[in-house]
Scaffold this motif. Structure first.
Motif, mmCIF file in Angstrom:
data_model
loop_
_atom_site.group_PDB
_atom_site.id
_atom_site.type_symbol
_atom_site.label_atom_id
_atom_site.label_comp_id
_atom_site.label_asym_id
_atom_site.label_seq_id
_atom_site.Cartn_x
_atom_site.Cartn_y
_atom_site.Cartn_z
ATOM 1 N N THR A 1 13.842 -1.527 8.948
ATOM 2 C CA THR A 1 14.901 -0.749 8.313
ATOM 3 C C THR A 1 16.031 -1.660 7.845
ATOM 4 O O THR A 1 16.560 -1.506 6.747
ATOM 5 C CB THR A 1 15.448 0.312 9.287
ATOM 6 N N ALA A 2 16.365 -2.643 8.672
ATOM 7 C CA ALA A 2 17.433 -3.583 8.316
ATOM 8 C C ALA A 2 17.056 -4.374 7.066
ATOM 9 O O ALA A 2 17.900 -4.681 6.232
ATOM 10 C CB ALA A 2 17.712 -4.530 9.479
ATOM 11 N N ARG A 3 15.754 -4.655 6.904
ATOM 12 C CA ARG A 3 15.290 -5.455 5.775
ATOM 13 C C ARG A 3 15.176 -4.624 4.497
ATOM 14 O O ARG A 3 15.469 -5.114 3.417
ATOM 15 C CB ARG A 3 13.925 -6.056 6.140
ATOM 16 N N ALA A 4 14.694 -3.345 4.653
ATOM 17 C CA ALA A 4 14.524 -2.364 3.576
ATOM 18 C C ALA A 4 14.439 -2.919 2.158
ATOM 19 O O ALA A 4 15.420 -3.024 1.448
ATOM 20 C CB ALA A 4 15.629 -1.315 3.649
ATOM 21 N N GLY A 5 13.246 -3.236 1.707
ATOM 22 C CA GLY A 5 13.035 -3.806 0.378
ATOM 23 C C GLY A 5 12.688 -2.761 -0.659
ATOM 24 O O GLY A 5 13.115 -1.615 -0.570
ATOM 25 N N SER A 6 11.889 -3.149 -1.641
ATOM 26 C CA SER A 6 11.589 -2.245 -2.752
ATOM 27 C C SER A 6 10.311 -1.437 -2.519
ATOM 28 O O SER A 6 10.152 -0.361 -3.063
ATOM 29 C CB SER A 6 11.458 -3.058 -4.041
ATOM 30 N N ASP A 7 9.373 -1.990 -1.719
ATOM 31 C CA ASP A 7 8.101 -1.297 -1.506
ATOM 32 C C ASP A 7 8.296 -0.244 -0.433
ATOM 33 O O ASP A 7 7.913 -0.436 0.716
ATOM 34 C CB ASP A 7 7.001 -2.267 -1.048
ATOM 35 N N ASN B 1 4.356 1.932 -4.356
ATOM 36 C CA ASN B 1 5.519 2.555 -4.992
ATOM 37 C C ASN B 1 5.268 4.029 -5.293
ATOM 38 O O ASN B 1 4.123 4.443 -5.432
ATOM 39 C CB ASN B 1 5.867 1.815 -6.289
ATOM 40 N N GLY B 2 6.344 4.781 -5.388
ATOM 41 C CA GLY B 2 6.219 6.182 -5.750
ATOM 42 C C GLY B 2 6.393 7.098 -4.559
ATOM 43 O O GLY B 2 6.740 6.660 -3.455
ATOM 44 N N ALA B 3 6.149 8.370 -4.788
ATOM 45 C CA ALA B 3 6.349 9.367 -3.741
ATOM 46 C C ALA B 3 5.298 9.205 -2.641
ATOM 47 O O ALA B 3 4.193 8.719 -2.888
ATOM 48 C CB ALA B 3 6.243 10.768 -4.348
ATOM 49 N N ALA B 4 5.661 9.624 -1.433
ATOM 50 C CA ALA B 4 4.771 9.460 -0.280
ATOM 51 C C ALA B 4 3.425 10.153 -0.506
ATOM 52 O O ALA B 4 2.394 9.685 -0.036
ATOM 53 C CB ALA B 4 5.447 9.989 0.975
ATOM 54 N N ASP B 5 3.448 11.272 -1.247
ATOM 55 C CA ASP B 5 2.199 12.020 -1.456
ATOM 56 C C ASP B 5 1.508 11.660 -2.779
ATOM 57 O O ASP B 5 0.646 12.391 -3.266
ATOM 58 C CB ASP B 5 2.468 13.532 -1.386
ATOM 59 N N ARG B 6 1.894 10.515 -3.359
ATOM 60 C CA ARG B 6 1.300 10.113 -4.643
ATOM 61 C C ARG B 6 -0.218 9.952 -4.536
ATOM 62 O O ARG B 6 -0.959 10.302 -5.453
ATOM 63 C CB ARG B 6 1.928 8.787 -5.100
ATOM 64 N N TRP B 7 -0.686 9.391 -3.428
ATOM 65 C CA TRP B 7 -2.123 9.170 -3.207
ATOM 66 C C TRP B 7 -2.536 9.834 -1.902
ATOM 67 O O TRP B 7 -1.820 9.778 -0.910
ATOM 68 C CB TRP B 7 -2.443 7.674 -3.100
ATOM 69 N N SER B 8 -3.727 10.405 -1.897
ATOM 70 C CA SER B 8 -4.278 10.918 -0.647
ATOM 71 C C SER B 8 -4.734 9.736 0.209
ATOM 72 O O SER B 8 -4.927 8.626 -0.304
ATOM 73 C CB SER B 8 -5.474 11.831 -0.933
ATOM 74 N N PRO B 9 -4.957 9.936 1.502
ATOM 75 C CA PRO B 9 -5.477 8.844 2.337
ATOM 76 C C PRO B 9 -6.804 8.293 1.804
ATOM 77 O O PRO B 9 -7.039 7.083 1.843
ATOM 78 C CB PRO B 9 -5.665 9.501 3.708
ATOM 79 N N GLU B 10 -7.639 9.167 1.248
ATOM 80 C CA GLU B 10 -8.933 8.719 0.710
ATOM 81 C C GLU B 10 -8.742 7.805 -0.498
ATOM 82 O O GLU B 10 -9.396 6.764 -0.620
ATOM 83 C CB GLU B 10 -9.790 9.933 0.302
ATOM 84 N N THR B 11 -7.829 8.220 -1.407
ATOM 85 C CA THR B 11 -7.576 7.395 -2.591
ATOM 86 C C THR B 11 -6.946 6.067 -2.174
ATOM 87 O O THR B 11 -7.301 5.004 -2.703
ATOM 88 C CB THR B 11 -6.666 8.143 -3.584
ATOM 89 N N GLU B 12 -6.035 6.139 -1.220
ATOM 90 C CA GLU B 12 -5.426 4.921 -0.693
ATOM 91 C C GLU B 12 -6.485 3.957 -0.169
ATOM 92 O O GLU B 12 -6.432 2.755 -0.442
ATOM 93 C CB GLU B 12 -4.512 5.289 0.488
ATOM 94 N N LEU B 13 -7.422 4.495 0.587
ATOM 95 C CA LEU B 13 -8.491 3.647 1.144
ATOM 96 C C LEU B 13 -9.254 2.945 0.022
ATOM 97 O O LEU B 13 -9.552 1.742 0.117
ATOM 98 C CB LEU B 13 -9.437 4.511 1.999
ATOM 99 N N LEU B 14 -9.559 3.678 -1.046
ATOM 100 C CA LEU B 14 -10.281 3.073 -2.170
ATOM 101 C C LEU B 14 -9.437 2.012 -2.865
ATOM 102 O O LEU B 14 -9.937 0.949 -3.239
ATOM 103 C CB LEU B 14 -10.717 4.162 -3.153
ATOM 104 N N LEU B 15 -8.132 2.282 -3.019
ATOM 105 C CA LEU B 15 -7.253 1.309 -3.680
ATOM 106 C C LEU B 15 -7.110 0.038 -2.843
ATOM 107 O O LEU B 15 -7.198 -1.078 -3.370
ATOM 108 C CB LEU B 15 -5.878 1.934 -3.949
ATOM 109 N N PHE B 16 -6.876 0.194 -1.540
ATOM 110 C CA PHE B 16 -6.753 -0.991 -0.679
ATOM 111 C C PHE B 16 -8.061 -1.790 -0.670
ATOM 112 O O PHE B 16 -8.045 -3.025 -0.651
ATOM 113 C CB PHE B 16 -6.378 -0.594 0.759
ATOM 114 N N THR B 17 -9.197 -1.083 -0.680
ATOM 115 C CA THR B 17 -10.479 -1.783 -0.647
ATOM 116 C C THR B 17 -10.746 -2.479 -1.979
ATOM 117 O O THR B 17 -11.260 -3.613 -2.006
ATOM 118 C CB THR B 17 -11.622 -0.805 -0.285
#
Ligand code: ADP
Ligand code: TYD
Length: 208
Positions: free
Chosen positions: A146-152, A55-71
Protein backbone atom coordinates in the motif's frame (compact mmCIF):
# COMPACT_ATOMS: atom_id res chain seq x y z
CA UNK A 1 27.90 -24.49 -18.84
CA UNK A 2 24.24 -25.21 -18.10
CA UNK A 3 21.91 -22.34 -17.27
CA UNK A 4 20.18 -22.08 -13.91
CA UNK A 5 16.57 -20.97 -13.55
CA UNK A 6 15.69 -19.25 -10.25
CA UNK A 7 12.22 -17.85 -9.46
CA UNK A 8 11.16 -15.57 -6.61
CA UNK A 9 7.68 -15.94 -5.15
CA UNK A 10 5.68 -14.43 -2.31
CA UNK A 11 2.73 -12.20 -1.58
CA UNK A 12 2.58 -8.61 -2.85
CA UNK A 13 4.99 -6.47 -0.85
CA UNK A 14 7.04 -9.41 0.46
CA UNK A 15 10.23 -8.05 -1.07
CA UNK A 16 10.57 -10.39 -4.09
CA UNK A 17 11.50 -7.68 -6.57
CA UNK A 18 14.04 -6.16 -4.18
CA UNK A 19 15.66 -9.54 -3.51
CA UNK A 20 15.64 -10.62 -7.17
CA UNK A 21 17.43 -7.39 -8.09
CA UNK A 22 19.99 -7.73 -5.26
CA UNK A 23 20.79 -11.32 -6.33
CA UNK A 24 21.16 -10.20 -9.95
CA UNK A 25 23.50 -7.36 -8.93
CA UNK A 26 25.67 -9.64 -6.78
CA UNK A 27 25.96 -12.28 -9.51
CA UNK A 28 26.82 -9.68 -12.14
CA UNK A 29 29.42 -8.10 -9.85
CA UNK A 30 30.96 -11.56 -9.42
CA UNK A 31 31.21 -12.01 -13.19
CA UNK A 32 28.40 -14.58 -13.50
CA UNK A 33 26.24 -14.15 -16.60
CA UNK A 34 22.73 -13.48 -15.33
CA UNK A 35 19.46 -12.10 -16.62
CA UNK A 36 16.78 -10.45 -14.46
CA UNK A 37 13.21 -10.83 -15.68
CA UNK A 38 9.65 -10.82 -14.36
CA UNK A 39 6.13 -12.13 -14.84
CA UNK A 40 3.72 -11.23 -16.13
CA UNK A 41 6.14 -9.81 -18.73
CA UNK A 42 9.78 -10.40 -19.54
CA UNK A 43 9.43 -10.34 -23.35
CA UNK A 44 7.89 -7.72 -25.65
CA UNK A 45 4.70 -9.71 -26.24
CA UNK A 46 4.36 -10.70 -22.59
CA UNK A 47 4.79 -7.07 -21.48
CA UNK A 48 1.88 -6.16 -23.79
CA UNK A 49 -0.23 -8.86 -22.13
CA UNK A 50 0.89 -7.56 -18.71
CA UNK A 51 -0.59 -4.16 -19.52
CA UNK A 52 -3.88 -5.82 -20.48
CA UNK A 53 -4.13 -8.02 -17.42
CA UNK A 54 -3.00 -5.64 -14.66
CA UNK A 55 -4.90 -2.49 -15.68
CA UNK A 56 -8.58 -1.67 -15.65
CA UNK A 57 -11.51 -2.59 -13.47
CA UNK A 58 -11.24 -5.56 -11.11
CA UNK A 59 -13.95 -7.42 -13.05
CA UNK A 60 -12.42 -6.71 -16.48
CA UNK A 61 -11.37 -10.37 -16.85
CA UNK A 62 -12.85 -13.52 -15.38
CA UNK A 63 -10.47 -15.85 -13.50
CA UNK A 64 -10.57 -18.19 -16.51
CA UNK A 65 -9.61 -15.44 -18.96
CA UNK A 66 -6.91 -14.29 -16.57
CA UNK A 67 -5.48 -17.80 -16.47
CA UNK A 68 -5.30 -17.88 -20.27
CA UNK A 69 -3.68 -14.43 -20.43
CA UNK A 70 -1.05 -15.24 -17.79
CA UNK A 71 -0.31 -18.55 -19.53
CA UNK A 72 -0.05 -16.87 -22.95
CA UNK A 73 2.34 -14.31 -21.47
CA UNK A 74 4.40 -17.08 -19.86
CA UNK A 75 4.63 -19.05 -23.09
CA UNK A 76 5.99 -16.02 -24.97
CA UNK A 77 8.41 -15.24 -22.13
CA UNK A 78 9.61 -18.85 -22.19
CA UNK A 79 10.12 -18.87 -25.98
CA UNK A 80 11.71 -15.44 -26.34
CA UNK A 81 13.66 -14.97 -23.10
CA UNK A 82 13.90 -17.85 -20.64
CA UNK A 83 14.84 -20.76 -22.93
CA UNK A 84 17.36 -18.81 -25.04
CA UNK A 85 19.08 -17.40 -21.94
CA UNK A 86 19.25 -20.79 -20.24
CA UNK A 87 20.61 -22.31 -23.47
CA UNK A 88 23.33 -19.63 -23.41
CA UNK A 89 24.31 -20.77 -19.90
CA UNK A 90 22.97 -17.75 -18.02
CA UNK A 91 21.40 -17.64 -14.57
CA UNK A 92 17.82 -16.53 -15.24
CA UNK A 93 16.24 -14.80 -12.24
CA UNK A 94 12.49 -14.46 -12.58
CA UNK A 95 10.30 -12.28 -10.32
CA UNK A 96 7.23 -14.60 -10.12
CA UNK A 97 6.61 -17.67 -12.29
CA UNK A 98 4.07 -20.52 -12.43
CA UNK A 99 3.64 -20.79 -8.65
CA UNK A 100 1.96 -17.36 -8.75
CA UNK A 101 -0.64 -18.77 -11.15
CA UNK A 102 -1.13 -21.79 -8.90
CA UNK A 103 -1.83 -19.45 -5.99
CA UNK A 104 -3.75 -16.54 -7.56
CA UNK A 105 -5.76 -18.18 -10.37
CA UNK A 106 -5.72 -21.57 -8.65
CA UNK A 107 -6.71 -20.47 -5.17
CA UNK A 108 -7.37 -16.84 -4.28
CA UNK A 109 -8.73 -15.14 -7.44
CA UNK A 110 -10.24 -18.30 -8.92
CA UNK A 111 -10.71 -21.89 -7.87
CA UNK A 112 -8.97 -23.24 -10.94
CA UNK A 113 -6.06 -25.31 -9.67
CA UNK A 114 -6.83 -28.33 -11.89
CA UNK A 115 -7.00 -26.11 -15.00
CA UNK A 116 -3.83 -24.29 -13.94
CA UNK A 117 -1.94 -27.58 -13.68
CA UNK A 118 -3.36 -28.95 -16.94
CA UNK A 119 -2.43 -25.79 -18.89
CA UNK A 120 1.00 -25.72 -17.31
CA UNK A 121 1.68 -29.29 -18.42
CA UNK A 122 0.35 -28.59 -21.91
CA UNK A 123 1.97 -25.22 -22.61
CA UNK A 124 4.87 -24.55 -20.22
CA UNK A 125 6.23 -27.84 -18.92
CA UNK A 126 9.23 -26.59 -16.91
CA UNK A 127 9.83 -25.69 -13.29
CA UNK A 128 12.61 -23.50 -11.90
CA UNK A 129 15.74 -25.21 -10.55
CA UNK A 130 15.24 -23.15 -7.38
CA UNK A 131 12.26 -21.19 -6.11
CA UNK A 132 12.97 -18.65 -3.37
CA UNK A 133 9.82 -17.99 -1.36
CA UNK A 134 10.13 -14.70 0.51
CA UNK A 135 7.72 -15.28 3.37
CA UNK A 136 6.07 -12.39 5.18
CA UNK A 137 2.95 -12.02 7.36
CA UNK A 138 -0.04 -10.79 5.37
CA UNK A 139 -0.39 -7.56 7.38
CA UNK A 140 3.21 -6.55 6.69
CA UNK A 141 2.94 -7.33 2.97
CA UNK A 142 -0.22 -5.29 2.65
CA UNK A 143 1.32 -2.33 4.49
CA UNK A 144 4.40 -2.35 2.25
CA UNK A 145 2.41 -2.79 -0.97
CA UNK A 146 0.00 0.00 0.00
CA UNK A 147 2.85 2.37 0.85
CA UNK A 148 4.40 1.68 -2.57
CA UNK A 149 1.07 1.86 -4.54
CA UNK A 150 2.12 2.03 -8.19
CA UNK A 151 0.20 2.09 -11.46
CA UNK A 152 -0.65 -1.61 -11.83
CA UNK A 153 -3.51 -1.39 -9.39
CA UNK A 154 -6.00 -3.95 -10.69
CA UNK A 155 -4.85 -6.56 -8.18
CA UNK A 156 -3.95 -4.32 -5.26
CA UNK A 157 -7.46 -3.73 -3.98
CA UNK A 158 -7.46 -7.08 -2.27
CA UNK A 159 -7.87 -7.40 1.45
CA UNK A 160 -6.07 -9.00 4.32
CA UNK A 161 -7.92 -12.32 4.09
CA UNK A 162 -6.79 -12.75 0.48
CA UNK A 163 -3.16 -11.95 1.34
CA UNK A 164 -3.38 -14.43 4.21
CA UNK A 165 -4.77 -17.16 1.95
CA UNK A 166 -2.03 -16.47 -0.60
CA UNK A 167 0.68 -16.66 2.07
CA UNK A 168 -0.70 -19.97 3.36
CA UNK A 169 -0.95 -21.27 -0.21
CA UNK A 170 2.68 -20.41 -0.99
CA UNK A 171 3.85 -22.08 2.24
CA UNK A 172 1.84 -25.22 1.37
CA UNK A 173 3.39 -25.32 -2.14
CA UNK A 174 6.85 -25.04 -0.57
CA UNK A 175 6.10 -27.83 1.89
CA UNK A 176 4.91 -30.05 -0.98
CA UNK A 177 8.03 -29.34 -3.08
CA UNK A 178 10.91 -29.16 -0.58
CA UNK A 179 13.62 -30.00 -3.15
CA UNK A 180 12.75 -26.98 -5.29
CA UNK A 181 11.79 -24.38 -2.67
CA UNK A 182 13.80 -22.38 -0.16
CA UNK A 183 11.61 -20.45 2.31
CA UNK A 184 13.25 -17.27 3.58
CA UNK A 185 11.93 -15.01 6.34
CA UNK A 186 11.30 -11.66 4.65
CA UNK A 187 10.43 -9.78 7.85
CA UNK A 188 14.04 -8.70 8.44
CA UNK A 189 16.36 -6.02 7.15
CA UNK A 190 16.74 -6.43 3.39
CA UNK A 191 20.51 -6.94 3.60
CA UNK A 192 20.00 -9.81 6.05
CA UNK A 193 17.37 -11.38 3.78
CA UNK A 194 19.74 -10.94 0.82
CA UNK A 195 22.49 -12.88 2.61
CA UNK A 196 20.17 -15.88 3.06
CA UNK A 197 19.06 -15.63 -0.57
CA UNK A 198 22.71 -15.56 -1.65
CA UNK A 199 23.50 -18.71 0.36
CA UNK A 200 20.78 -20.84 -1.31
CA UNK A 201 21.30 -19.37 -4.78
CA UNK A 202 25.09 -19.72 -4.73
CA UNK A 203 24.77 -23.34 -3.60
CA UNK A 204 22.36 -24.12 -6.45
CA UNK A 205 24.54 -22.36 -9.03
CA UNK A 206 27.68 -24.15 -7.78
CA UNK A 207 25.86 -27.49 -8.22
CA UNK A 208 25.16 -26.98 -11.95
P1 ADP B 1 7.31 -7.38 -4.03
O1 ADP B 1 8.07 -7.43 -5.32
O2 ADP B 1 7.31 -8.68 -3.31
O3 ADP B 1 5.94 -6.80 -4.15
P2 ADP B 1 9.15 -5.21 -3.30
O4 ADP B 1 10.52 -5.73 -3.41
O5 ADP B 1 8.65 -4.36 -4.42
O6 ADP B 1 8.10 -6.42 -3.04
O7 ADP B 1 9.03 -4.46 -1.91
C1 ADP B 1 7.81 -3.84 -1.51
C2 ADP B 1 8.14 -2.57 -0.70
O8 ADP B 1 8.75 -2.94 0.53
C3 ADP B 1 9.11 -1.64 -1.41
O9 ADP B 1 8.77 -0.31 -1.11
C4 ADP B 1 10.47 -2.01 -0.82
O10 ADP B 1 11.36 -0.95 -0.82
C5 ADP B 1 10.08 -2.42 0.60
N1 ADP B 1 10.94 -3.50 1.13
C6 ADP B 1 11.52 -4.53 0.45
N2 ADP B 1 12.20 -5.35 1.28
C7 ADP B 1 12.06 -4.84 2.52
C8 ADP B 1 12.55 -5.23 3.83
N3 ADP B 1 13.29 -6.35 4.02
N4 ADP B 1 12.19 -4.47 4.87
C9 ADP B 1 11.41 -3.36 4.71
N5 ADP B 1 10.93 -2.93 3.52
C10 ADP B 1 11.24 -3.65 2.44
P1 TYD C 1 3.74 -8.13 -9.60
O1 TYD C 1 4.03 -7.07 -10.60
O2 TYD C 1 4.81 -9.10 -9.28
O3 TYD C 1 3.21 -7.43 -8.28
P2 TYD C 1 3.91 -7.21 -6.88
O4 TYD C 1 5.25 -6.59 -7.12
O5 TYD C 1 2.95 -6.30 -6.19
O6 TYD C 1 4.02 -8.53 -6.20
O7 TYD C 1 2.47 -8.98 -10.05
C1 TYD C 1 1.30 -8.33 -10.35
C2 TYD C 1 0.12 -9.13 -9.91
O8 TYD C 1 -0.10 -10.24 -10.79
C3 TYD C 1 0.24 -9.72 -8.51
O9 TYD C 1 -0.86 -9.29 -7.74
C4 TYD C 1 0.14 -11.20 -8.73
C5 TYD C 1 -0.53 -11.34 -10.05
N1 TYD C 1 -0.22 -12.58 -10.79
C6 TYD C 1 -1.23 -13.53 -10.97
O10 TYD C 1 -2.36 -13.37 -10.50
N2 TYD C 1 -0.94 -14.66 -11.68
C7 TYD C 1 0.29 -14.90 -12.23
O11 TYD C 1 0.51 -15.95 -12.87
C8 TYD C 1 1.32 -13.91 -12.04
C9 TYD C 1 2.68 -14.12 -12.61
C10 TYD C 1 1.01 -12.76 -11.30
Amino acid sequence: MAGVFISFEGIDGSGKSTQARLLFETLTANGTAAHLTREPGGSAGAEDIRALVLNGAADRWSPETELLLFTAARRDHLEKTIRPRLAAGEVVICDRFADSTRIYQGLTRGDLRASVDALHTLMIGIEPDLTVLIDLPAEAGLARATARAGSDMRFEGMGLAVQQAARDGFLALAAANPARFAVIDGARDQAVVARDVWDVAAARIAAR
